[in-house]
Design a protein around this motif. Structure first.
Motif, PDB file in Angstrom:
ATOM      1  N   ASP A   1       9.966   9.039   0.654  1.00 56.38           N
ATOM      2  CA  ASP A   1       9.611   9.664  -0.861  1.00 56.38           C
ATOM      3  C   ASP A   1       9.549   8.319  -1.957  1.00 56.38           C
ATOM      4  O   ASP A   1      10.385   7.658  -2.073  1.00 56.38           O
ATOM      5  CB  ASP A   1      11.047  10.489  -1.412  1.00 56.38           C
ATOM      6  CG  ASP A   1      11.037  10.954  -2.858  1.00 56.38           C
ATOM      7  OD1 ASP A   1      10.020  10.938  -3.450  1.00 56.38           O
ATOM      8  OD2 ASP A   1      12.074  11.295  -3.412  1.00 56.38           O
ATOM      9  N   VAL A   2       8.305   8.548  -2.402  1.00 55.61           N
ATOM     10  CA  VAL A   2       7.805   7.361  -3.334  1.00 55.61           C
ATOM     11  C   VAL A   2       7.120   7.882  -4.725  1.00 55.61           C
ATOM     12  O   VAL A   2       6.589   7.060  -5.221  1.00 55.61           O
ATOM     13  CB  VAL A   2       7.135   6.346  -2.659  1.00 55.61           C
ATOM     14  CG1 VAL A   2       7.936   5.613  -1.557  1.00 55.61           C
ATOM     15  CG2 VAL A   2       5.868   6.840  -1.948  1.00 55.61           C
ATOM     16  N   VAL A   3       7.456   9.200  -4.797  1.00 57.78           N
ATOM     17  CA  VAL A   3       6.798   9.836  -6.041  1.00 57.78           C
ATOM     18  C   VAL A   3       7.825  10.220  -7.026  1.00 57.78           C
ATOM     19  O   VAL A   3       8.882  10.507  -6.862  1.00 57.78           O
ATOM     20  CB  VAL A   3       5.651  10.902  -5.801  1.00 57.78           C
ATOM     21  CG1 VAL A   3       4.503  10.334  -4.854  1.00 57.78           C
ATOM     22  CG2 VAL A   3       6.253  12.189  -5.262  1.00 57.78           C
ATOM     23  N   GLN A   4       7.148  10.257  -8.417  1.00 55.84           N
ATOM     24  CA  GLN A   4       7.937  10.981  -9.184  1.00 55.84           C
ATOM     25  C   GLN A   4       8.327  12.471  -9.154  1.00 55.84           C
ATOM     26  O   GLN A   4       7.443  13.144  -8.519  1.00 55.84           O
ATOM     27  CB  GLN A   4       7.348  10.622 -10.818  1.00 55.84           C
ATOM     28  CG  GLN A   4       7.142   9.061 -11.051  1.00 55.84           C
ATOM     29  CD  GLN A   4       6.439   8.831 -12.299  1.00 55.84           C
ATOM     30  OE1 GLN A   4       5.894   9.805 -13.123  1.00 55.84           O
ATOM     31  NE2 GLN A   4       6.220   7.483 -12.683  1.00 55.84           N
ATOM     32  N   ALA A   5       9.413  12.942  -9.677  1.00 54.41           N
ATOM     33  CA  ALA A   5       9.561  14.198  -9.566  1.00 54.41           C
ATOM     34  C   ALA A   5       8.597  15.088 -10.027  1.00 54.41           C
ATOM     35  O   ALA A   5       7.993  16.129  -9.318  1.00 54.41           O
ATOM     36  CB  ALA A   5      10.848  14.625 -10.382  1.00 54.41           C
TER      37      ALA A   5
ATOM     38  N   ALA B   1      -2.445   9.153 -10.935  1.00 51.45           N
ATOM     39  CA  ALA B   1      -2.056   8.065 -10.282  1.00 51.45           C
ATOM     40  C   ALA B   1      -1.668   6.805 -10.949  1.00 51.45           C
ATOM     41  O   ALA B   1      -1.618   6.670 -12.235  1.00 51.45           O
ATOM     42  CB  ALA B   1      -3.511   7.592  -9.896  1.00 51.45           C
ATOM     43  N   SER B   2      -1.275   5.944 -10.134  1.00 51.13           N
ATOM     44  CA  SER B   2      -0.332   4.726 -10.889  1.00 51.13           C
ATOM     45  C   SER B   2      -0.900   3.341  -9.955  1.00 51.13           C
ATOM     46  O   SER B   2      -1.178   3.720  -8.976  1.00 51.13           O
ATOM     47  CB  SER B   2       1.027   4.748 -10.882  1.00 51.13           C
ATOM     48  OG  SER B   2       1.710   3.810 -11.265  1.00 51.13           O
ATOM     49  N   GLY B   3      -0.963   2.632 -10.404  1.00 55.65           N
ATOM     50  CA  GLY B   3      -1.242   1.271  -9.503  1.00 55.65           C
ATOM     51  C   GLY B   3      -2.684   1.238  -9.659  1.00 55.65           C
ATOM     52  O   GLY B   3      -3.336   1.529 -10.325  1.00 55.65           O
ATOM     53  N   ALA B   4      -3.385   0.362  -8.570  1.00 57.54           N
ATOM     54  CA  ALA B   4      -4.901   0.117  -8.440  1.00 57.54           C
ATOM     55  C   ALA B   4      -5.216   0.711  -7.048  1.00 57.54           C
ATOM     56  O   ALA B   4      -4.403   0.652  -6.039  1.00 57.54           O
ATOM     57  CB  ALA B   4      -5.095  -1.422  -8.497  1.00 57.54           C
ATOM     58  N   GLY B   5      -6.497   0.957  -7.134  1.00 58.81           N
ATOM     59  CA  GLY B   5      -7.213   1.408  -5.682  1.00 58.81           C
ATOM     60  C   GLY B   5      -6.918   2.918  -5.497  1.00 58.81           C
ATOM     61  O   GLY B   5      -7.270   3.319  -4.311  1.00 58.81           O
ATOM     62  N   ALA B   6      -6.578   3.657  -6.446  1.00 58.05           N
ATOM     63  CA  ALA B   6      -6.667   5.334  -6.092  1.00 58.05           C
ATOM     64  C   ALA B   6      -8.003   5.725  -5.385  1.00 58.05           C
ATOM     65  O   ALA B   6      -8.967   5.104  -6.111  1.00 58.05           O
ATOM     66  CB  ALA B   6      -6.389   6.007  -7.408  1.00 58.05           C
ATOM     67  N   ALA B   7      -7.762   6.565  -4.366  1.00 55.86           N
ATOM     68  CA  ALA B   7      -9.050   6.878  -3.855  1.00 55.86           C
ATOM     69  C   ALA B   7      -9.683   8.022  -4.487  1.00 55.86           C
ATOM     70  O   ALA B   7      -8.956   8.862  -5.358  1.00 55.86           O
ATOM     71  CB  ALA B   7      -8.604   7.471  -2.258  1.00 55.86           C
TER      72      ALA B   7
ATOM     73  N   LEU C   1       0.727  -1.188   0.010  1.00 56.43           N
ATOM     74  CA  LEU C   1       0.023   0.016   0.039  1.00 56.43           C
ATOM     75  C   LEU C   1       0.992   1.190  -0.026  1.00 56.43           C
ATOM     76  O   LEU C   1       1.742   1.413   0.748  1.00 56.43           O
ATOM     77  CB  LEU C   1      -0.821   0.215   1.229  1.00 56.43           C
ATOM     78  CG  LEU C   1      -1.630   1.324   1.540  1.00 56.43           C
ATOM     79  CD1 LEU C   1      -2.559   1.685   0.629  1.00 56.43           C
ATOM     80  CD2 LEU C   1      -2.272   1.364   2.842  1.00 56.43           C
ATOM     81  N   VAL C   2       0.769   1.940  -0.853  1.00 56.44           N
ATOM     82  CA  VAL C   2       1.296   3.489  -1.151  1.00 56.44           C
ATOM     83  C   VAL C   2       0.211   4.407  -0.894  1.00 56.44           C
ATOM     84  O   VAL C   2      -0.719   4.507  -1.664  1.00 56.44           O
ATOM     85  CB  VAL C   2       2.136   3.511  -2.245  1.00 56.44           C
ATOM     86  CG1 VAL C   2       2.734   4.949  -2.311  1.00 56.44           C
ATOM     87  CG2 VAL C   2       3.255   2.423  -2.461  1.00 56.44           C
TER      88      VAL C   2
ATOM     89  N   ARG D   1       2.320  10.993  -8.899  1.00 56.48           N
ATOM     90  CA  ARG D   1       2.401   9.893  -9.425  1.00 56.48           C
ATOM     91  C   ARG D   1       3.330   8.956  -8.753  1.00 56.48           C
ATOM     92  O   ARG D   1       4.682   9.615  -8.289  1.00 56.48           O
ATOM     93  CB  ARG D   1       2.688  10.084 -10.900  1.00 56.48           C
ATOM     94  CG  ARG D   1       2.717   8.667 -11.626  1.00 56.48           C
ATOM     95  CD  ARG D   1       2.928   9.025 -13.170  1.00 56.48           C
ATOM     96  NE  ARG D   1       3.055   7.763 -13.957  1.00 56.48           N
ATOM     97  CZ  ARG D   1       1.946   7.046 -14.385  1.00 56.48           C
ATOM     98  NH1 ARG D   1       0.707   7.684 -14.191  1.00 56.48           N
ATOM     99  NH2 ARG D   1       1.841   5.879 -14.864  1.00 56.48           N
ATOM    100  N   VAL D   2       3.065   7.816  -8.239  1.00 61.59           N
ATOM    101  CA  VAL D   2       4.173   6.986  -7.638  1.00 61.59           C
ATOM    102  C   VAL D   2       5.185   6.480  -8.745  1.00 61.59           C
ATOM    103  O   VAL D   2       5.210   6.044  -9.775  1.00 61.59           O
ATOM    104  CB  VAL D   2       3.265   5.749  -6.978  1.00 61.59           C
ATOM    105  CG1 VAL D   2       4.395   4.745  -6.530  1.00 61.59           C
ATOM    106  CG2 VAL D   2       2.133   6.322  -6.289  1.00 61.59           C
ATOM    107  N   ASP D   3       6.136   6.449  -8.132  1.00 60.17           N
ATOM    108  CA  ASP D   3       7.499   6.161  -8.910  1.00 60.17           C
ATOM    109  C   ASP D   3       7.667   4.517  -8.399  1.00 60.17           C
ATOM    110  O   ASP D   3       8.209   4.378  -7.457  1.00 60.17           O
ATOM    111  CB  ASP D   3       8.881   6.992  -8.625  1.00 60.17           C
ATOM    112  CG  ASP D   3      10.050   6.545  -9.245  1.00 60.17           C
ATOM    113  OD1 ASP D   3      10.087   5.309  -9.259  1.00 60.17           O
ATOM    114  OD2 ASP D   3      10.800   7.405  -9.636  1.00 60.17           O
TER     115      ASP D   3
END
Length: 176
Positions: free
Chosen positions: A161-165, A170-176, A69-70, A77-79
């Motif tokens: 820090d887990v996001v792109q610059a 969104a990326s992945g699945a389950g975005a709120a 879970l991120v 956007r998640v890196d």
């Protein structure tokens, strides 16, 4: 919120409400009139900036099939490479069945708390730029407010820090 109000909520939202109550969180879930399956829909419904939406995004760690879970800001956007460095292995996209089976929530309503199987959780540091953020409460219409620092207290997850610059999606699945 009293017991009667809780029982009128969907079961998944009741589960989130119980965890929030048990952990002494001052705000319980509220149901929106319209679905908030995306960060933009939630922000529009609440009249706030999209960045104030705490998206819960589920990935699948490939080595052991564990949910990752991120929790990140709605305007980030998640890196995936950064996530992999924190969780010790390759991750992949999680489909709707994986998300539902691991979290107990459907995509579009994944809460950062009350998962049926505890995931490996990371909280993105960019959320800390806000005083208040809103997270999904286990249902596409359910949300709850909190201070970003409360996410760490409620989940026990590190802030990293887990996001792109830059890139506001969104990326992945389950975005709120």
């Amino acid at each position: 919120m009293c017991g009667a109000e809780l029982t009128s909520l969907p079961e998944s939202v009741q589960r989130v409400a119980r965890v929030l109550q048990d952990k002494g969180h001052p705000h319980l879930p509220r149901m929106l009139d319209d679905a908030a399956r995306t960060a933009q829909q939630a922000a529009d419904a609440l009249g706030i900036a999209v960045g104030q939406i705490a998206k819960s995004i589920i990935f699948r760690r490939k080595s052991d099939d564990v949910a990752v879970l991120v929790v990140t800001s709605g305007d980030r956007r998640v890196d995936e490479k950064k996530v992999e460095a924190h969780v010790g292995g390759k991750i992949g996209r999680a489909d709707a069945d994986f998300v539902k089976s691991r979290t107990g929530f459907s995509i579009g309503g994944v809460s950062p708390v009350a998962h049926s199987t505890p995931p490996v959780t990371l909280i993105d540091q960019d959320l800390l730029r806000f005083d208040v953020v809103w997270a999904a409460a286990g249902h596409p219409h359910g949300v709850f407010p909190l201070h970003p620092g409360d996410l760490q207290r409620l989940t026990g997850a590190p802030v990293v820090d887990v996001v792109q610059a830059s890139a506001p999606q969104a990326s992945g699945a389950g975005a709120a």
